[in-house]
Write an enzyme that holds these catalytic residues in place. Sequence first.
Site, PDB file in Angstrom:
ATOM      1  N   HIS A 258     127.527  24.029 -22.244  1.00  0.00           N
ATOM      2  CA  HIS A 258     127.110  25.119 -21.360  1.00  0.00           C
ATOM      3  C   HIS A 258     126.607  26.329 -22.154  1.00  0.00           C
ATOM      4  CE1 HIS A 258     128.281  28.864 -19.119  1.00  0.00           C
ATOM      5  NE2 HIS A 258     127.428  28.318 -18.262  1.00  0.00           N
TER       6      HIS A 258
ATOM      7  N   GLU B 234     123.197  25.728 -23.250  1.00  0.00           N
ATOM      8  CA  GLU B 234     122.264  25.908 -22.123  1.00  0.00           C
ATOM      9  C   GLU B 234     121.826  27.383 -22.039  1.00  0.00           C
ATOM     10  OE1 GLU B 234     122.593  27.542 -18.149  1.00  0.00           O
ATOM     11  OE2 GLU B 234     123.929  25.803 -17.996  1.00  0.00           O
ATOM     12  N   HIS B 235     122.762  28.312 -22.184  1.00  0.00           N
ATOM     13  CA  HIS B 235     122.401  29.735 -22.203  1.00  0.00           C
ATOM     14  C   HIS B 235     121.494  30.055 -23.394  1.00  0.00           C
ATOM     15  CE1 HIS B 235     125.294  31.980 -19.374  1.00  0.00           C
ATOM     16  NE2 HIS B 235     125.433  30.693 -19.091  1.00  0.00           N
TER      17      HIS B 235
ATOM     18  N   GLU C 231     131.183  35.233 -17.505  1.00  0.00           N
ATOM     19  CA  GLU C 231     130.889  34.240 -16.471  1.00  0.00           C
ATOM     20  C   GLU C 231     132.158  33.455 -16.124  1.00  0.00           C
ATOM     21  OE1 GLU C 231     127.814  31.405 -17.479  1.00  0.00           O
ATOM     22  OE2 GLU C 231     128.046  30.303 -15.599  1.00  0.00           O
TER      23      GLU C 231
END
Lengths: 447, 415
Positions: free
Chosen positions: A54, A57-58, A134
């Site tokens: 993840h 992905e950022h 997040e």
Amino acid sequence: MKIEKKKNGISCFSLANGLDVVVIEDHRAPVITHMLWYKVGAADEVAGKSGIAHFLEHLMFKGTDKIAPGEHSKIIAKNGGQDNAFTGQDYTCYFERLAADRLELAMELEADRMTGLTLSDEVLLPERDVVREERKQRTDNKPDAIHFEQMTAALFLAHPYGVPIIGWDHEIAELNRHDAIKFYKQHYAPDNAILVVAGDVTPEQVLKLAQKHYGSIKSQNITPRKRVIEPPHMCARQVDMFDERVEQPQWIRQYLAPSARVANAEKDKQAEALQLGILLLAGSTTSHLYVDLVVNQQAAVAAGGWYNSVAMDYAPLGLYAIPREPFGLSHMAELIDVSVANFLEKGPSDSAFERAKNLMVAESLYTRDNQTSMARMIGAALCCNMTLEDILDWPERIESLTKADILDALSQYIDEKSSVTGHLWGKDEHLLGIGETVAEADVNNAD
Amino acid sequence: MQIKQLQLSQTAAADLEVWLVEDHRLPIINIEFAFIGGSSLDANQHGLAYLMSALLDEGAGELDDQAFHKALDETATHLHFSATRDIINGSLKMLTKHKERAADLLHMAMFEPHFSEAATARVKAQIIASIRSASTNPSEVAAKKLMKLCFGEHAYGNLVKGSEQSLNALNQTDLVHAAQQNFNADHPYLVIVGDVNESEAEALVSRIFSGRKNLSKPAKQVEEAEFVGIGQTQHHVMDVPQAVVNFALPSVAQNDPSFMSLMVLNHILGGGGFSSRLMEEIREKRGLTYGIHTSLIPLKHGSLITGNAATSADKMAETIKILRQEIEKMHDKGVTDEELENAKTYLTGAYPLRFDTGSKIAHQLLSMQYFDFGIGFIDQRNNLVNKVSKDEIGIMAARLLDVKNMAQVTVGPAE
């Protein structure tokens, strides 16, 4: 390169470097959705590096040799487009939505960052803070999300699905540039990706552009994913959480069940049987569990269930209930066990069975109204090693099911030994006492 | 895309504004509709409109609650109602082959709802459960407190869902009255998109509205809402790891002649996702938050520019400092040529993305009806965006972005 045409405006082909491409034609609006899927997700992380899929992905928005940090999204926006990305246990997807005549721009940018990512600590460190915020926003600030995370961790004894996609905070805090680049080089390549283009475009146009932008990227001979298998589950687990913040207690149970891919490899149409079965048991306001607990016994405010079958390995069957005063949380398990056993013994009525089938088939038609939903459904399924036929023949497979199919499938996987039951307790503990008396009285009066 | 305006002769629906977009490529029909009313008509009975709209599919006409749900499932019809501060919104998604039955179900839901005792008690309990869940969610608490701070005792200051206490006080007579008041009010809006031709569409609308008592008068008037939260800040203590901030400024209505420049301004400030100034300064440069957004809330009697962000409790002071600085900066200096150019290419280029599914088309057209933009708006809209000048934006920024007027609510640990 041969284009293979399927039904419903769907076609597919593969490039020589292993990139699989699916085109979903929808000419109703001059718009396209470009989705590049990588067959890698959180479940492919090594121990101790949770959250790297993840986080990467950022970081994919932080620039390449050609594109400055943050420019990807700005270029898309300047062209009237929208872009974003998401990460699952089994896939990572990057998408752009644009006017149909800008498809090439999406391909150019996406092909560039398949191999060209550059990272500096200057951009990476603030982004790691963003990811930790997040996590707080999605999970740590919400008792129900923390509880569900703990339950899922308890359900999987060995398989990585027990680790949250976003990662554990203490591990995210230590992720670095080296981890990101290593994961990127290991998993991002044309032979580990699936391109899905939906909208106002023909497969011939997509083939030409894909060949131009993706065709020259070298295959990396990525080895197929190999995941561990759960050992036999020998006892039911219970995960109780008490949190002062909770005003509304809730009850949840998850049973270990196979994904659609695994279920159907075991037995033809078993996945569809579980889908239809959970709909009839707990999936709507006319389902057995809802009618029994919410409408008739008035023991719950809400009750339902799920089986999200698109995954590589496992897809838990879930049930939940929110108790209705004066019933308490402590009685939900028993009420639900009785209700579920009742359903498995008697099965649905003929009319309920036909109604549920029609409903599911109609839903697949409604999905076709939305090119982005179609692209998302197909991309996710293919990343989980399902085939286009699995999706395209799905309505017929649902229609051919019998009551025995669904009862067999549910009975096999609704097994206490491979379950986790969760109670999320609030500060109003006294509800427990009241619930006990009333529930007993009510059980005696039940018809 | 061709939009047709239908003229209905039937009295029960003569005041209705109906637009049709035919599309026969999938056997699906989407209907979206809106009635002026909603929770601003609740008076002291907070949550009445919301409860009423949640009960419409829980028994109506000749069908009890379970029979009604079964009838929807049998035809694979999706029927949803929702109450907002200004309107009762509804949507009906159906298969072409079941369109008559689906229309009949919608008719029954609006004009022959039962509001039976059992269903009412059940749905009240469901809404109360959701109010309880929300009461410990910092974002929801901040949003609720902000509306109260902005609008005080006006109906807009109340939660659309009401409270446990106010819901428990509502009875069947209240619900029947609320349904009549909302669905018989003058000039509802309706859009049909999909696999249906003009005469079939007319027949469907007639079916839906047959027997409606067209009151030929507007819904009860609601007072203008004064923004009473000018310059006020409030902190609500909650023991959570991440604090949230919600803020608002008084704004102008959607039909204000300067609204288009306000829309572009908001896009540049915080509406435009990754490309907005607030995202750039607060997320991209400093990693303080996962997201910060602003939006325009064009209420009928008092509009707002609102925004929100969440960040670790120890970083909240810095986040708010930068947020206020950025608003002040835009108030004083407006936007740059480059920002305006980028905003225009995005807003005009992305406009077609709002029309790529039947239900999205229906939704877009319904808001054009509601804001009285006219049937031709869809073709003019991008020209209007392109006409917006830097000076006009500067004027709007100077008029609306006065940080001294900002109402602000934070929720998190004790300061």
